[in-house]
Design a protein around this motif. Structure first.
Motif, PDB file in Angstrom:
ATOM      1  N   SER A 167       0.806  -1.285  -0.024  1.00  0.00           N
ATOM      2  CA  SER A 167       0.189   0.097   0.119  1.00  0.00           C
ATOM      3  C   SER A 167       0.718   1.237  -0.238  1.00  0.00           C
ATOM      4  O   SER A 167       0.357   2.425   0.017  1.00  0.00           O
ATOM      5  CB  SER A 167      -0.768  -0.008   1.299  1.00  0.00           C
ATOM      6  N   GLY A 168       2.144   1.154   0.170  1.00  0.00           N
ATOM      7  CA  GLY A 168       2.871   2.258   0.100  1.00  0.00           C
ATOM      8  C   GLY A 168       2.883   3.143   1.403  1.00  0.00           C
ATOM      9  O   GLY A 168       2.194   2.718   2.601  1.00  0.00           O
ATOM     10  N   MET A 169       3.576   4.202   1.489  1.00  0.00           N
ATOM     11  CA  MET A 169       3.673   4.957   2.910  1.00  0.00           C
ATOM     12  C   MET A 169       3.525   6.443   2.475  1.00  0.00           C
ATOM     13  O   MET A 169       3.914   6.772   1.385  1.00  0.00           O
ATOM     14  CB  MET A 169       4.968   4.626   3.637  1.00  0.00           C
ATOM     15  N   ARG A 170       2.989   7.252   3.509  1.00  0.00           N
ATOM     16  CA  ARG A 170       2.916   8.658   3.178  1.00  0.00           C
ATOM     17  C   ARG A 170       3.692   9.244   4.421  1.00  0.00           C
ATOM     18  O   ARG A 170       3.714   8.684   5.441  1.00  0.00           O
ATOM     19  CB  ARG A 170       1.469   9.000   3.339  1.00  0.00           C
ATOM     20  N   ASP A 171       3.983  10.549   4.390  1.00  0.00           N
ATOM     21  CA  ASP A 171       4.581  11.374   5.429  1.00  0.00           C
ATOM     22  C   ASP A 171       3.289  11.985   6.232  1.00  0.00           C
ATOM     23  O   ASP A 171       2.328  11.756   5.890  1.00  0.00           O
ATOM     24  CB  ASP A 171       5.582  12.410   4.845  1.00  0.00           C
ATOM     25  N   ARG A 172       3.921  12.683   7.267  1.00  0.00           N
ATOM     26  CA  ARG A 172       2.593  13.508   7.970  1.00  0.00           C
ATOM     27  C   ARG A 172       1.847  13.982   7.288  1.00  0.00           C
ATOM     28  O   ARG A 172       0.495  14.444   7.533  1.00  0.00           O
ATOM     29  CB  ARG A 172       3.385  14.123   9.079  1.00  0.00           C
ATOM     30  N   ARG A 173       2.227  14.840   6.134  1.00  0.00           N
ATOM     31  CA  ARG A 173       1.313  15.672   5.468  1.00  0.00           C
ATOM     32  C   ARG A 173       0.547  14.875   4.501  1.00  0.00           C
ATOM     33  O   ARG A 173      -0.133  15.578   3.762  1.00  0.00           O
ATOM     34  CB  ARG A 173       2.149  16.897   5.006  1.00  0.00           C
ATOM     35  N   GLY A 174       0.645  13.481   4.373  1.00  0.00           N
ATOM     36  CA  GLY A 174      -0.008  12.912   3.474  1.00  0.00           C
ATOM     37  C   GLY A 174       0.336  12.518   2.118  1.00  0.00           C
ATOM     38  O   GLY A 174      -0.085  12.114   1.259  1.00  0.00           O
ATOM     39  N   ARG A 175       1.670  13.131   1.983  1.00  0.00           N
ATOM     40  CA  ARG A 175       2.508  13.046   0.553  1.00  0.00           C
ATOM     41  C   ARG A 175       2.858  11.742   0.678  1.00  0.00           C
ATOM     42  O   ARG A 175       3.576  11.015   1.400  1.00  0.00           O
ATOM     43  CB  ARG A 175       3.423  14.293   0.314  1.00  0.00           C
ATOM     44  N   PRO A 176       2.928  10.889  -0.423  1.00  0.00           N
ATOM     45  CA  PRO A 176       3.603   9.626  -0.776  1.00  0.00           C
ATOM     46  C   PRO A 176       5.126   9.645  -0.737  1.00  0.00           C
ATOM     47  O   PRO A 176       5.773  10.464  -1.029  1.00  0.00           O
ATOM     48  CB  PRO A 176       3.079   9.248  -2.016  1.00  0.00           C
ATOM     49  N   THR A 177       5.770   8.825   0.240  1.00  0.00           N
ATOM     50  CA  THR A 177       6.937   8.568   0.344  1.00  0.00           C
ATOM     51  C   THR A 177       7.429   7.421  -0.397  1.00  0.00           C
ATOM     52  O   THR A 177       8.430   7.276  -1.195  1.00  0.00           O
ATOM     53  CB  THR A 177       7.407   8.504   1.811  1.00  0.00           C
ATOM     54  N   MET A 178       6.917   6.155  -0.032  1.00  0.00           N
ATOM     55  CA  MET A 178       7.189   4.885  -0.568  1.00  0.00           C
ATOM     56  C   MET A 178       6.050   4.584  -1.530  1.00  0.00           C
ATOM     57  O   MET A 178       4.798   4.750  -1.063  1.00  0.00           O
ATOM     58  CB  MET A 178       7.359   3.952   0.460  1.00  0.00           C
TER      59      MET A 178
ATOM     60  N   ALA B 281       3.480   2.353  -3.670  1.00  0.00           N
ATOM     61  CA  ALA B 281       2.500   1.025  -3.409  1.00  0.00           C
ATOM     62  C   ALA B 281       2.728   0.242  -4.440  1.00  0.00           C
ATOM     63  O   ALA B 281       2.606   0.588  -5.734  1.00  0.00           O
ATOM     64  CB  ALA B 281       1.156   1.490  -3.396  1.00  0.00           C
ATOM     65  N   PHE B 282       2.889  -1.057  -4.233  1.00  0.00           N
ATOM     66  CA  PHE B 282       2.903  -2.249  -5.169  1.00  0.00           C
ATOM     67  C   PHE B 282       2.113  -3.170  -5.354  1.00  0.00           C
ATOM     68  O   PHE B 282       2.094  -4.062  -6.016  1.00  0.00           O
ATOM     69  CB  PHE B 282       4.249  -2.899  -4.958  1.00  0.00           C
ATOM     70  N   ARG B 283       0.889  -2.768  -4.960  1.00  0.00           N
ATOM     71  CA  ARG B 283      -0.536  -3.398  -5.044  1.00  0.00           C
ATOM     72  C   ARG B 283      -0.618  -3.378  -6.713  1.00  0.00           C
ATOM     73  O   ARG B 283      -0.287  -2.310  -7.157  1.00  0.00           O
ATOM     74  CB  ARG B 283      -1.475  -2.731  -4.441  1.00  0.00           C
ATOM     75  N   GLY B 284      -1.038  -4.755  -7.013  1.00  0.00           N
ATOM     76  CA  GLY B 284      -1.170  -4.547  -8.535  1.00  0.00           C
ATOM     77  C   GLY B 284      -0.002  -5.109  -9.433  1.00  0.00           C
ATOM     78  O   GLY B 284      -0.085  -5.599 -10.443  1.00  0.00           O
TER      79      GLY B 284
ATOM     80  N   ALA C 153       5.221 -10.464  -2.438  1.00  0.00           N
ATOM     81  CA  ALA C 153       5.390  -9.306  -1.060  1.00  0.00           C
ATOM     82  C   ALA C 153       6.082  -9.940   0.038  1.00  0.00           C
ATOM     83  O   ALA C 153       6.880  -9.466   0.545  1.00  0.00           O
ATOM     84  CB  ALA C 153       4.346  -8.473  -1.036  1.00  0.00           C
ATOM     85  N   TRP C 154       5.445 -11.150   0.144  1.00  0.00           N
ATOM     86  CA  TRP C 154       6.134 -11.918   1.311  1.00  0.00           C
ATOM     87  C   TRP C 154       7.570 -12.303   1.208  1.00  0.00           C
ATOM     88  O   TRP C 154       8.326 -12.215   1.991  1.00  0.00           O
ATOM     89  CB  TRP C 154       5.173 -13.229   1.650  1.00  0.00           C
ATOM     90  N   ALA C 155       7.758 -12.767  -0.073  1.00  0.00           N
ATOM     91  CA  ALA C 155       8.953 -13.058  -0.598  1.00  0.00           C
ATOM     92  C   ALA C 155      10.079 -12.078  -0.387  1.00  0.00           C
ATOM     93  O   ALA C 155      11.463 -12.288   0.178  1.00  0.00           O
ATOM     94  CB  ALA C 155       9.202 -13.753  -1.893  1.00  0.00           C
ATOM     95  N   VAL C 156       9.689 -10.835  -0.654  1.00  0.00           N
ATOM     96  CA  VAL C 156      10.701  -9.658  -0.836  1.00  0.00           C
ATOM     97  C   VAL C 156      11.130  -9.283   0.598  1.00  0.00           C
ATOM     98  O   VAL C 156      12.205  -8.964   0.938  1.00  0.00           O
ATOM     99  CB  VAL C 156      10.001  -8.368  -1.504  1.00  0.00           C
ATOM    100  N   ILE C 157      10.120  -9.584   1.621  1.00  0.00           N
ATOM    101  CA  ILE C 157      10.336  -9.334   2.999  1.00  0.00           C
ATOM    102  C   ILE C 157      11.371 -10.558   3.616  1.00  0.00           C
ATOM    103  O   ILE C 157      12.389 -10.038   4.278  1.00  0.00           O
ATOM    104  CB  ILE C 157       9.283  -9.380   4.008  1.00  0.00           C
ATOM    105  N   ASP C 158      11.349 -11.731   2.773  1.00  0.00           N
ATOM    106  CA  ASP C 158      12.337 -12.659   3.564  1.00  0.00           C
ATOM    107  C   ASP C 158      13.713 -12.265   2.924  1.00  0.00           C
ATOM    108  O   ASP C 158      14.776 -12.323   3.746  1.00  0.00           O
ATOM    109  CB  ASP C 158      11.752 -13.902   2.687  1.00  0.00           C
ATOM    110  N   TYR C 159      13.739 -11.811   1.514  1.00  0.00           N
ATOM    111  CA  TYR C 159      14.861 -11.279   0.912  1.00  0.00           C
ATOM    112  C   TYR C 159      15.501 -10.119   1.562  1.00  0.00           C
ATOM    113  O   TYR C 159      16.625 -10.101   1.880  1.00  0.00           O
ATOM    114  CB  TYR C 159      14.881 -11.312  -0.629  1.00  0.00           C
ATOM    115  N   MET C 160      14.857  -9.295   2.185  1.00  0.00           N
ATOM    116  CA  MET C 160      15.345  -8.076   2.715  1.00  0.00           C
ATOM    117  C   MET C 160      15.874  -8.483   4.106  1.00  0.00           C
ATOM    118  O   MET C 160      17.146  -7.872   4.368  1.00  0.00           O
ATOM    119  CB  MET C 160      14.257  -6.874   2.773  1.00  0.00           C
ATOM    120  N   LYS C 161      15.483  -9.423   4.695  1.00  0.00           N
ATOM    121  CA  LYS C 161      16.306  -9.907   5.828  1.00  0.00           C
ATOM    122  C   LYS C 161      17.204 -10.479   5.424  1.00  0.00           C
ATOM    123  O   LYS C 161      18.519 -10.088   6.303  1.00  0.00           O
ATOM    124  CB  LYS C 161      15.266 -10.845   6.580  1.00  0.00           C
ATOM    125  N   ALA C 162      17.345 -11.378   4.403  1.00  0.00           N
ATOM    126  CA  ALA C 162      18.707 -11.761   4.222  1.00  0.00           C
ATOM    127  C   ALA C 162      19.732 -10.797   3.837  1.00  0.00           C
ATOM    128  O   ALA C 162      20.730 -11.034   4.330  1.00  0.00           O
ATOM    129  CB  ALA C 162      18.522 -13.045   3.006  1.00  0.00           C
TER     130      ALA C 162
END
Ligand code: HEC
Length: 390
Positions: free
Chosen positions: A186-197, A199-202, A209-218
């Motif tokens: 879903s991505g992330m937003r800063d305090r003022r609601g502007r997108p920062t990260m 979204a990768f839905r779609g 998405a679960w796999a990329v979390i595993d890889y980031m840990k590695a």
């Protein structure tokens, strides 16, 4: 993950908060009051107990602890009052007083934002296939900002309104997996609601998405300085073949014992000797059993993909992996990394407690491997706030 040792009572409080919220989630779901999200029961509220705040705000945590005690006392007094008529007035008054005088914490401090997947558990079991899928996903979608090494210095990073965080930090251990999953989709937003990260839905399937979390840990382990991993890693799940038996899952076969993974290049001389202190699994480039395995030289071989996943964790190009070893403790956490041609020593520990946990005194004259195993057992990986720290 270095840091102050949390108090035992605080850890108990955090575990209680985690378990009671999970209980509530399942109850709500069982009653049909909440639906599912990405295949698991959805957290129906916009807030949850902010365990991460309690962990660093001791006065708040104490307030919560005292309030819970007052609540427990009031409930007990009410139960006793039901049965004991003569004592009823006193009990009711003291229950009321306990509730009135309890230092109830402010909801705005106690609660933090939640997403429908906040309490989701990753279904991947940190399997080698998932790590390799995550590696591909990361290379395609994430390196531009987060960088090949996860330190947040990809080619696009400098042009963003906000610098991406380094993933080579305890960040991934501090966040609940389900919330990382939500942030990636879903991505992330800063305090003022502007997108920062973004979204990768779609663009990403749930599995990716679960796999990329595993890889980031590695990745966080692979790029950590001084060999101290910022995030504890599980022994990856993989299919293994022992002798002529049908392949089994490593987790089933391990039976609570220590496991050593050894990357071998296939020549008989490179094969390690069996050691009764742990189970040995050979990891070969193509997942095939080496042509000749002399007696006393390790019985089981990992299926394909284990080589790439192990290289990702060790932070080596796959071509240079041969000879590397990873050692997992009896609880199933990877704890030490062995370098080709070097004898084990307790300096090979890669999952180390903070400075507060002093290394145990070692008996004189023991070999490096025994010293390492003693330290692994003396400093188990601990559960804190729905996550694990060394
Ligand atoms: C366009 C640049 C960009 C791309 C592409 C990108 N990210 Fe991010 N990412 C960011 C920024 C910026 C932040 C910090 C956001 C914030 O804190 O508000 C961030 C934060 C994160 C976080 C921290 C989340 C948290 O809970 O604090 C994770 C995990 C993450 N990204 C994973 C990924 C993954 C996985 C991909 C690829 C599928 C990816 N990012 C692609 C820019 C990017």
């Amino acid at each position: 993950m270095n840091g102050p040792q949390p108090h035992a009572w605080l850890n108990a409080l955090l575990v209680l908060a985690e378990k009671s919220q999970l209980g509530l989630l399942w109850l709500w779901h069982a009653l049909g009051l909440s639906g599912t999200s990405h295949g698991q029961p959805a957290w129906p509220w916009a807030r949850r107990i902010a365990g991460e705040t309690l962990l660093i705000d001791l006065p708040l945590a104490r307030q919560v602890g005292f309030s819970l005690c007052a609540l427990a006392f009031a409930v007990l007094a009410l139960v006793v009052a039901l049965a004991w008529r003569r004592g009823r007035p006193v009990l009711l008054v003291s229950a009321g007083l306990a509730l009135l005088l309890a230092p109830w914490p402010e909801a705005s401090l106690l609660l933090g934002p939640a997403s429908p997947t906040s309490f989701h558990a990753s279904p991947t079991r940190f399997a080698v296939d998932s790590i390799v899928l995550g590696q591909r996903t990361y290379a395609r979608h994430c390196t531009a900002c987060h960088g090949n090494d996860g330190r947040g210095e990809g080619p696009l990073a400098a042009s963003l309104p906000q610098w991406p965080p380094t993933l080579v930090s305890p960040l991934l251990a501090r966040r609940a997996e389900g919330e990382l999953f939500w942030h990636v989709l879903s991505g992330m937003r800063d305090r003022r609601g502007r997108p920062t990260m973004p979204a990768f839905r779609g663009q990403l399937a749930d599995r990716e998405a679960w796999a990329v979390i595993d890889y980031m840990k590695a990745l966080s382990a692979a790029n950590s300085a001084e060999g101290n991993w910022p995030v504890p890693l599980r022994l990856p799940e993989m299919a293994i073949r022992c002798g002529d038996a049908a392949p089994v899952a490593l987790s089933q076969w391990r039976g609570g014992q220590r496991v050593r993974l050894v990357a071998v290049d296939g020549t008989a001389a490179s094969l390690p000797y069996e050691d009764p202190r742990f189970l040995t699994v050979l990891v070969t480039r193509d997942g095939r059993v080496p042509a000749q395995v002399p007696r006393f030289r390790a019985g089981c071989t990992a299926a394909a993909r284990a080589w790439e996943a192990m290289a990702a964790i060790a932070g080596l190009p796959p071509a240079e992996l041969a000879g590397t070893q990873l050692l997992a403790d009896s609880a199933g956490w990877l704890r030490a990394r062995g370098t080709p041609g070097t004898a084990w020593s307790d300096a090979d520990l890669v999952c180390v407690s903070g400075p507060a946990a002093a290394a145990p005194a070692m008996p004189a004259g023991i070999d490096g491997l025994t010293a390492l195993l003693l330290r692994m057992d003396a400093e188990p990986v601990r559960f804190v706030k729905g996550g694990f720290i060394h």
